[in-house]
Design an enzyme around this catalytic site. Structure first.
Site, PDB file in Angstrom:
ATOM      1  N   ARG A   4      -2.309  21.215   8.259  1.00 43.66           N
ATOM      2  CA  ARG A   4      -3.070  22.449   8.501  1.00 43.66           C
ATOM      3  C   ARG A   4      -4.111  22.154   9.575  1.00 43.66           C
ATOM      4  NH1 ARG A   4      -7.891  24.782   6.788  1.00 43.66           N
ATOM      5  NH2 ARG A   4      -7.826  27.019   6.281  1.00 43.66           N
ATOM      6  N   LYS A  60     -12.421  17.740  10.303  1.00 42.69           N
ATOM      7  CA  LYS A  60     -13.301  17.495   9.157  1.00 42.69           C
ATOM      8  C   LYS A  60     -14.292  16.366   9.419  1.00 42.69           C
ATOM      9  CE  LYS A  60     -10.778  19.825   5.550  1.00 42.69           C
ATOM     10  NZ  LYS A  60     -10.069  19.758   4.253  1.00 42.69           N
TER      11      LYS A  60
END
Length: 290
Positions: free
Chosen positions: A265, A225
């Protein structure tokens, strides 16, 4: 609501003796990190099986990109992308999660063999989602969400990000329970990168115990991210591309596992699978919760 011991377990899913690793299969042409690589059903199923071989405990299949500015796909297209991949992976014995904001996609994916619904909107995008998950007696991931990233109301403003995220997640959890989902089947996710700046994401990661105090297992989805790119770039540099953030992702996985996250995740599984096992060994040596 009582606090679960250790990292918690989720009714309806296997139990792991450490932080679980959720591998990502994006069946999309436009994901921020690997869009288009697994768009073909056969390639996507093979990729999911490969992730399990590399150490994934479960595989999250999604057919809609949630990157900032991404247009929504229509329901028929999302079903066409997701359901055959879920069916193919489930037929191979893979524990499959479906990443969707649509109740119809969740229902059909569960019928095809998925065992977990991961909704980044926490049930807010589709009012039918919570009743559908409740009717299927499926586990449900409730993520912190303030709206689609094209919505001005989703812009990242917080006076106290930790308290606000915890309070808003608590409200969504209560709504899910009132809608019929058993508390033992609920997972919470702080929604890193969704309506949050890098400093918000880092604050949430530094205080995962506050999320665990909600009394539900915690899923951390930090993989590749933007905030990791900001950290790696420093104040003056350009963030590295998404696929060059896997070592940083593994570092977050170790931190999250050490703080008692139920699962992480990730796109690149092998390094994180090693990281969570090391975190378990260190925690065990210290006599802490596993």
């Amino acid at each position: 609501m009582s606090t679960l011991r250790g990292r918690g377990s989720v009714q309806g899913l296997p139990e792991w003796d450490r932080c679980a690793v959720m591998g990502v299969v994006n069946v999309t042409p436009d994901s921020f990190s690997d869009g288009g690589r697994w768009f073909d059903t056969t390639a996507a199923v093979k990729h999911g099986i490969d992730l399990v071989a590399q150490g994934a405990d479960l595989v999250d299949v999604g057919g809609e990109s949630t990157r900032p500015g991404a247009p929504r796909v229509d329901e028929d297209e999302e079903l066409k992308r997701v359901v055959p991949v879920v069916r193919g992976l489930a037929a191979e014995g893979v524990t499959v999660s479906v990443d969707t904001m649509r109740a119809t996609v969740a229902e059909q994916a569960l019928a095809a063999g998925a065992v977990l619904v991961n909704d980044v909107s926490g049930g807010l995008a589709d009012p039918r989602m919570v009743p559908a998950v409740a009717a299927a007696h499926a586990p449900f991931v409730v993520m912190h969400w303030r709206g689609f990233l094209t919505d001005i109301h989703a812009e990242p403003h917080y006076d106290d990000v930790l308290s606000e995220v915890v309070d808003e997640l608590h409200a969504r959890v209560e709504a899910a329970i009132e809608g019929g989902i058993a508390p033992e089947r609920i997972v919470v996710d702080p929604g890193l990168g969704f309506s949050k700046e890098a400093e918000h994401d880092l604050t949430l990661l530094a205080h995962l115990e506050r999320l665990r105090d909600l009394g539900h297992p915690v899923l951390v989805a930090a993989s590749r991210k933007r905030f990791l790119g900001r950290v790696l770039a420093g104040p003056e540099g350009a963030p590295p591309p998404a696929r060059e953030r896997d070592a940083a992702t593994a570092a977050v996985s170790a931190i999250a596992a050490h703080q008692g996250a139920w699962a992480v995740r990730v796109h690149e599984v092998r390094a994180t699978a090693d990281a969570v096992r090391v975190a378990r060994a260190v925690t065990g040596a210290a006599g802490g919760p596993r």
